[in-house]
Design a protein around this motif. Structure first.
Motif, PDB file in Angstrom:
ATOM      1  N   GLY A  53      41.751  79.239  84.659  1.00  0.00           N
ATOM      2  CA  GLY A  53      41.391  78.185  83.507  1.00  0.00           C
ATOM      3  C   GLY A  53      42.425  77.365  83.386  1.00  0.00           C
ATOM      4  O   GLY A  53      42.219  76.357  82.783  1.00  0.00           O
ATOM      5  N   ASN A  54      43.738  77.653  83.677  1.00  0.00           N
ATOM      6  CA  ASN A  54      44.959  76.677  83.377  1.00  0.00           C
ATOM      7  C   ASN A  54      45.315  75.769  84.319  1.00  0.00           C
ATOM      8  O   ASN A  54      45.800  74.858  84.091  1.00  0.00           O
ATOM      9  CB  ASN A  54      46.258  77.675  83.185  1.00  0.00           C
ATOM     10  CG  ASN A  54      46.271  78.538  81.890  1.00  0.00           C
ATOM     11  OD1 ASN A  54      45.359  78.436  80.833  1.00  0.00           O
ATOM     12  ND2 ASN A  54      46.996  79.580  81.726  1.00  0.00           N
ATOM     13  N   PRO A  56      44.578  72.401  86.543  1.00  0.00           N
ATOM     14  CA  PRO A  56      43.966  71.303  86.139  1.00  0.00           C
ATOM     15  C   PRO A  56      42.351  71.059  86.705  1.00  0.00           C
ATOM     16  O   PRO A  56      41.614  70.705  85.824  1.00  0.00           O
ATOM     17  CB  PRO A  56      44.708  70.212  86.723  1.00  0.00           C
ATOM     18  CG  PRO A  56      46.064  70.708  87.147  1.00  0.00           C
ATOM     19  CD  PRO A  56      45.783  72.189  87.086  1.00  0.00           C
ATOM     20  N   HIS A  59      40.305  73.789  84.884  1.00  0.00           N
ATOM     21  CA  HIS A  59      39.882  73.147  83.179  1.00  0.00           C
ATOM     22  C   HIS A  59      38.430  72.439  83.437  1.00  0.00           C
ATOM     23  O   HIS A  59      37.370  72.713  82.616  1.00  0.00           O
ATOM     24  CB  HIS A  59      40.776  72.008  82.707  1.00  0.00           C
ATOM     25  CG  HIS A  59      41.977  72.589  82.051  1.00  0.00           C
ATOM     26  ND1 HIS A  59      42.209  73.416  81.217  1.00  0.00           N
ATOM     27  CD2 HIS A  59      43.505  72.561  82.239  1.00  0.00           C
ATOM     28  CE1 HIS A  59      43.311  73.808  80.781  1.00  0.00           C
ATOM     29  NE2 HIS A  59      44.047  73.207  81.535  1.00  0.00           N
ATOM     30  N   TYR A  60      38.328  71.615  84.657  1.00  0.00           N
ATOM     31  CA  TYR A  60      37.169  70.958  84.812  1.00  0.00           C
ATOM     32  C   TYR A  60      36.040  71.749  85.146  1.00  0.00           C
ATOM     33  O   TYR A  60      34.806  71.491  84.606  1.00  0.00           O
ATOM     34  CB  TYR A  60      37.482  69.802  85.757  1.00  0.00           C
ATOM     35  CG  TYR A  60      36.246  69.143  86.490  1.00  0.00           C
ATOM     36  CD1 TYR A  60      36.064  68.015  85.770  1.00  0.00           C
ATOM     37  CD2 TYR A  60      35.428  69.512  87.569  1.00  0.00           C
ATOM     38  CE1 TYR A  60      34.685  67.355  86.232  1.00  0.00           C
ATOM     39  CE2 TYR A  60      34.372  68.850  87.970  1.00  0.00           C
ATOM     40  CZ  TYR A  60      34.140  67.707  87.211  1.00  0.00           C
ATOM     41  OH  TYR A  60      32.790  67.042  87.450  1.00  0.00           O
ATOM     42  N   ASP A  62      35.545  74.915  84.502  1.00  0.00           N
ATOM     43  CA  ASP A  62      35.104  75.598  83.135  1.00  0.00           C
ATOM     44  C   ASP A  62      34.246  74.710  82.428  1.00  0.00           C
ATOM     45  O   ASP A  62      33.198  75.441  81.614  1.00  0.00           O
ATOM     46  CB  ASP A  62      36.300  76.129  82.591  1.00  0.00           C
ATOM     47  CG  ASP A  62      37.142  77.646  83.032  1.00  0.00           C
ATOM     48  OD1 ASP A  62      36.372  77.837  83.841  1.00  0.00           O
ATOM     49  OD2 ASP A  62      38.193  77.739  82.754  1.00  0.00           O
ATOM     50  N   THR A 112      43.325  65.727  90.335  1.00  0.00           N
ATOM     51  CA  THR A 112      43.977  66.821  89.955  1.00  0.00           C
ATOM     52  C   THR A 112      44.911  67.504  90.939  1.00  0.00           C
ATOM     53  O   THR A 112      45.544  68.533  90.584  1.00  0.00           O
ATOM     54  CB  THR A 112      42.968  67.857  89.819  1.00  0.00           C
ATOM     55  OG1 THR A 112      42.158  68.278  91.023  1.00  0.00           O
ATOM     56  CG2 THR A 112      41.998  67.285  88.761  1.00  0.00           C
ATOM     57  N   GLY A 221      49.233  76.383  80.427  1.00  0.00           N
ATOM     58  CA  GLY A 221      47.977  75.457  80.612  1.00  0.00           C
ATOM     59  C   GLY A 221      48.103  74.323  80.066  1.00  0.00           C
ATOM     60  O   GLY A 221      47.040  73.812  79.643  1.00  0.00           O
ATOM     61  N   PRO A 223      47.984  70.121  80.050  1.00  0.00           N
ATOM     62  CA  PRO A 223      47.357  69.051  81.110  1.00  0.00           C
ATOM     63  C   PRO A 223      48.508  68.385  82.276  1.00  0.00           C
ATOM     64  O   PRO A 223      49.552  68.839  82.015  1.00  0.00           O
ATOM     65  CB  PRO A 223      47.168  67.912  80.186  1.00  0.00           C
ATOM     66  CG  PRO A 223      46.893  68.483  78.855  1.00  0.00           C
ATOM     67  CD  PRO A 223      48.005  69.514  78.677  1.00  0.00           C
TER      68      PRO A 223
END
Length: 240
Positions: A53-54, A56, A59-60, A62, A112, A221, A223
């Protein structure tokens, strides 16, 4: 005008060539196999990737996973496009659905700095090839001057067995170019994991800055833009 007529002539020759048809079937099968597993996972409501989840892209994914039926809808669209590609009569419709989906995925991968930029680029090119393959059916909705041919002349010709060396040479060159260009496109990538990211640091021009970047992405984590800024700052401090 002469150039356009020549291109249409080359197109008709390709449509009546056995090797072009084999390559078209190959592209349809490979592209379908690329969407069936990922689409099925989404329909089942499971998380698509094992990325942290960390990351890039993690993140998307998730966030996408939490969108409910929109996530399912994407899976249905992918599976539908894949199945349509496998059926000759519906292959064009499958290509029309497939292209915007894979183009979006490709742009996301580049944005990403995902390691899958190479394969998604090749999938975009293969999808674009399938659209070009059905130009005789698509040209009626395109802003181009229509020829007098009925669009099926190539299908009435006997199939040629001549191997298109130039075409497949261009295919090989395109694949090699995508691989080589992506190798040098970015100064640094997050990798798919902390270990993968850190494995590239010893051979980096700025190993300490690379470690800062990897820690920023995978441990803290942050951005991607923030971590790239820290990477540049660490590079500059190293120079000074």
């Amino acid at each position: 005008m002469v150039l356009f007529s020549r291109l249409e002539q080359l197109y008709e020759e390709a449509k009546s060539n056995r090797w072009f048809r084999y390559f078209t079937v190959f592209c349809r099968i490979v592209l379908a196999l690329g969407f069936l597993p990922s689409g099925t996972v989404k329909i089942m409501g499971e998380r698509f990737t094992a990325l942290s989840g960390n990351h890039p892209l993690g993140h998307y994914f998730d966030a996408l996973h939490l969108t409910g039926y929109y996530y399912t809808f994407i899976g249905i669209a992918q599976v539908t496009a894949a199945l349509l590609l496998l059926i000759p009569r519906t292959a064009l419709l499958g290509a029309l659905i497939y292209f915007p989906i894979i183009l979006n995925i490709c742009i996301l991968a580049y944005a990403t700095r995902f390691e899958g930029t190479r394969i998604t680029t090749l999938m975009v090119l293969a999808s674009l090839y399938l659209l070009c393959w059905d130009y005789d059916r698509l040209k009626h909705i395109l802003p181009v001057k229509q020829s007098n041919s009925d669009g099926y002349a190539a299908q009435k010709k006997p199939l040629s067995n001549r191997f298109p060396f130039l075409f497949f040479g261009c295919v090989f060159t395109a694949v090699a170019s995508v691989i080589v260009i992506n190798q040098f496109l970015y100064e640094i990538r997050p990798g798919n994991s902390l270990e993968e990211c850190q494995n590239g640091c010893p051979g980096s021009k700025y190993p300490k800055a690379c470690e800062v970047f990897c820690d920023c992405i995978h441990n803290r984590g942050k951005p991607l833009a923030t971590c790239l800024t820290e990477f540049e700052r660490a590079k500059n401090s190293r120079r000074n």
